[in-house]
Write a protein that holds these residues in place. Structure first.
Motif, PDB file in Angstrom:
ATOM      1  N   CYS A  34       9.573  25.187 -45.962  1.00  0.00           N
ATOM      2  CA  CYS A  34      10.872  25.837 -46.185  1.00  0.00           C
ATOM      3  C   CYS A  34      11.848  25.357 -45.108  1.00  0.00           C
ATOM      4  O   CYS A  34      11.462  25.153 -43.959  1.00  0.00           O
ATOM      5  CB  CYS A  34      10.734  27.356 -46.105  1.00  0.00           C
ATOM      6  SG  CYS A  34       9.781  28.105 -47.438  1.00  0.00           S
ATOM      7  N   CYS A  61      13.756  31.005 -47.991  1.00  0.00           N
ATOM      8  CA  CYS A  61      12.892  31.939 -47.256  1.00  0.00           C
ATOM      9  C   CYS A  61      13.684  33.143 -46.764  1.00  0.00           C
ATOM     10  O   CYS A  61      13.454  34.270 -47.181  1.00  0.00           O
ATOM     11  CB  CYS A  61      12.222  31.215 -46.092  1.00  0.00           C
ATOM     12  SG  CYS A  61      10.963  32.194 -45.254  1.00  0.00           S
ATOM     13  N   VAL A 111       9.350  28.654 -41.839  1.00  0.00           N
ATOM     14  CA  VAL A 111      10.578  27.876 -41.893  1.00  0.00           C
ATOM     15  C   VAL A 111      10.541  26.812 -40.794  1.00  0.00           C
ATOM     16  O   VAL A 111      10.271  27.130 -39.631  1.00  0.00           O
ATOM     17  CB  VAL A 111      11.820  28.774 -41.697  1.00  0.00           C
ATOM     18  CG1 VAL A 111      13.087  27.938 -41.709  1.00  0.00           C
ATOM     19  CG2 VAL A 111      11.876  29.845 -42.777  1.00  0.00           C
TER      20      VAL A 111
END
Length: 291
Positions: A111, A118, A256
């Motif tokens: 992500c 996210c 992330v």
């Protein structure tokens, strides 16, 4: 093994520009390199059987940042690049035709910040639960607020890679390079920007790195364990550092990618490691990979 990268989608890999800095300027260089994905245990000799999780691809295209320049080896501004995958190879290095990834348990995309994949706008709130997003904000302004949430408050992030195992051996040369056989992960702690700048000044003056300069397009990290020397090292270059984000609604977590391994001196022994701030390059990444 030159370095690492992260999967953006079925066609594109994100890495650091310095990983292939010495190669990409020569004619025919693309044919000399292979991108491997799905690796958890790294083959260590030529005829070793490659596990079924590992897929190998040629490089179809390589796009370093237009403003990246590191002729003297000490400049890491805009240290970011994109690799477009070419045809897949089998274990005998024979082209198989497919030029995109098939996602599964061992191969999946990361992500990215500021993309809504996210962290949603509902989660962009301060400590009192008040939204950080104001009416009329541009996408770049919203992204700056999201970036602050990822990088502020001494956040802890996770580095993964196969990098050099012995930080006491310096300098790391081809002969002394000792990469990990198994994929490893390490907990890092983001330093405050002022500290990153001060330590960069120390590296520049004390270690004779005359052109190394810290900018807002970077951040730095120290070990996540004050009792251990932990940091990125040779072989980790271009790899991802990620932060866990949990949904306020479901409690589900996603990871992330906030940074790319860019520069370090002595593998975290005396100085923090420096990372490209991915959030600053989202528009460029999107424009290149969606074209």
């Amino acid at each position: 093994m030159l370095g690492a990268g992260s999967i953006l989608n079925k066609k594109w890999i994100l890495t650091a520009a310095h990983v292939l800095n010495d190669a990409w300027m020569y004619p025919g260089w693309l044919e000399q390199y292979v991108v491997s994905v799905g690796i958890f245990t790294r083959p260590t000799f030529l005829n070793e059987n490659v596990t079924s999780t590992i897929k190998m691809y040629s490089i179809g295209d390589y796009i370093p940042h237009e403003e990246y320049s590191n002729e003297e080896g000490n400049n890491f501004e805009h240290d970011i690049a994109l690799i477009k995958l070419g045809p897949e190879f089998n274990s005998k290095m024979e082209a198989m035709g497919a030029d995109q990834l098939t996602f599964g348990y061992y191969i999946c995309p990361v992500c990215l910040p500021c993309t809504g994949t996210c962290l949603t706008e509902k989660q962009l709130v301060d400590e009192d639960g008040i939204s950080l997003i104001r009416e009329g904000m541009s996408e770049s302004q919203k992204c700056l607020e999201e970036e602050k949430l990822y990088l502020d408050n001494d956040a802890q992030i996770v580095l993964t890679g196969f990098g050099h195992m012995n930080s006491s051996v310096f300098p790391v040369t081809r002969r002394t390079f000792n990469p990990s056989r198994n994929l490893r992960q390490a907990l890092l702690q983001i330093e405050r920007q002022r500290t990153c700048e001060q330590r960069a000044d120390e590296i520049r003056f004390n270690e004779d790195f005359g052109t190394f300069t810290f900018t807002d397009n970077m951040f730095c990290c120290k070990s996540g364990d004050s009792n251990k020397i932990i940091g990125a090292c040779r072989g980790d270059d271009g790899g991802p550092v990620v932060r866990e984000v949990k949904s306020v609604e479901t409690g589900d977590a996603c990871w992330v990618q906030v940074g790319i391994v860019s520069f370090g001196y002595r593998c975290g022994l005396n100085y923090p490691g420096y990372y490209t701030n991915v959030a600053r390059y989202i528009p460029r990444i999107q424009s290149k990979t969606e074209a």
